[in-house]
Write a protein that holds these residues in place. Sequence first.
Motif, PDB file in Angstrom:
ATOM      1  N   VAL A  25     -17.815  -9.199   2.854  1.00 53.12           N
ATOM      2  CA  VAL A  25     -18.734  -8.966   3.726  1.00 53.12           C
ATOM      3  C   VAL A  25     -18.551  -7.362   3.738  1.00 53.12           C
ATOM      4  N   LEU A  29     -21.871  -6.251   6.055  1.00 55.28           N
ATOM      5  CA  LEU A  29     -21.832  -5.008   7.208  1.00 55.28           C
ATOM      6  C   LEU A  29     -23.577  -3.800   6.666  1.00 55.28           C
ATOM      7  N   ARG A  32     -26.399  -5.415   6.556  1.00 56.65           N
ATOM      8  CA  ARG A  32     -26.722  -5.790   8.558  1.00 56.65           C
ATOM      9  C   ARG A  32     -26.883  -4.414   9.279  1.00 56.65           C
ATOM     10  N   PHE A  33     -25.650  -3.256   8.627  1.00 63.21           N
ATOM     11  CA  PHE A  33     -25.834  -2.024   9.807  1.00 63.21           C
ATOM     12  C   PHE A  33     -26.819  -0.508   9.409  1.00 63.21           C
ATOM     13  N   ASN A  34     -26.001  -0.799   8.008  1.00 65.59           N
ATOM     14  CA  ASN A  34     -26.233   0.643   7.322  1.00 65.59           C
ATOM     15  C   ASN A  34     -28.426   0.834   7.494  1.00 65.59           C
ATOM     16  N   LEU A  92     -20.864   2.117   7.224  1.00 65.03           N
ATOM     17  CA  LEU A  92     -20.290   1.166   7.365  1.00 65.03           C
ATOM     18  C   LEU A  92     -19.691   0.855   5.439  1.00 65.03           C
ATOM     19  N   LEU A 101     -11.781  -2.056   7.958  1.00 60.69           N
ATOM     20  CA  LEU A 101     -13.355  -1.844   8.507  1.00 60.69           C
ATOM     21  C   LEU A 101     -12.912  -0.567   8.171  1.00 60.69           C
TER      22      LEU A 101
END
Length: 432
Positions: A25, A29, A32-34, A92, A101
């Motif tokens: 996970v 993350l 996908r986001f950082n 993240l 998280l």
Amino acid sequence: MKPQRVADGPGGARFWAVGALVRAVADALASRFNPVAVQGEISGFSRAASGHCYFSLKDDAGQLRCAMFRRAAEQVGFPVRDGQRVQVQGRLDVYGPRGDLQLIVESLRLAGQGSLYEQFLQLKAALQAEGLFDAERKRPLPAQPRHIGVVTSLGAAALRDVATALRRRVPHIPVTVFPASVQGAQAPAELVAALAAAAAHRGPRGACDVLLLVRGGGSLEDLWAFNDAAVVRAVAASPVPVVVGVGHETDFSLADFAADLRAPTPTAAAELCAPDRRQRELELERLQGLLRQGVQDALDGRAQRLDRLAAHLGRPSARLAQAGEQLARWQGRLHKGMALAVQRQHWRLDELQARLPPALRRGLDARAQRLQRAEDSLALLDPRLVLQRGYAYLTDPQGQAITRVAQALPGSDVQATLADGVLPLRVRGPGA
């Protein structure tokens, strides 16, 4: 990542290991986001002994746990506290031991106030370069103020806090309020005018010898009037020492740096310039005790000295007798000295009398000789001796001596004085 099989389930299903799933996970993350930028309100802020900071970012719809390590925390140029709206940048991650998280914060700034805070730093640097924040120009507060001035808004809660503290600690000291807005576009000009009025105040209760510039807490925008350059310069130029108590303990304004003393809160500002009455009373009681003890010690010392002098003095009659004997001795010595002095004067007078006649005779003889020499010299100067050698001198009828030919005009009468008389003459013509 393929699921790690730890057991077979019904139908041959494969099961994840917990740690592997958490890591998967986290990787998802990150890809996908950082890096990620988030805006929200700080909640539950804490700073560990290591320097790392932990808090949550929240808004109306959610909450995110954050960690900011010491290296990033040291780059934040303002005190961080709960309730601040901030913008953060970071990455993240999932904290494996708990499966939480979290956002690893790499930078943090105030939301909507980033440019304002940059203005704060730039203005601070400029005013500091002018020397307005130098410690050498700061003055000590009066140990016992006689009149306190307060510059703030009449409707501010800070005024009530200051009045309560002053009434509790120094109810006997007069306080004068110089009203001014503490927020808004008009606030800087009103604050400058109020500071000038406070410095020039000369009322029935005398001039203020310390000023309090106070207001309650708020955001950077709310406190911006106290970062105005004109207000900062007015604080620095005030002839009366200024204590600034703006906001809460974590709030800072440029007026704080220019003030003679910065207080963390308005109440603390009042307490800093108003010595507690009970402490003063205790100090007076202590000084009174020291004074009383000092006077008593001095009296005891004088009494002991008086006892010693009395012991040395003894009975007055014995002292008087001793003084009388000493006076008699001095009287006898005085009589003998006077008799001896008179005798010596008699001897001296007899000696002078014996020496006086010879001295007088010698003086008279010397003066007679000098007189004879003067007569002989005078006789030598007698003009009759010259006339006896055949000379004569001429005079006009008025007896004025004729020394030049031009004085004897033809036909004029002259007189020629000879050794044995005067011969009248008449000038016949000019001489050759």
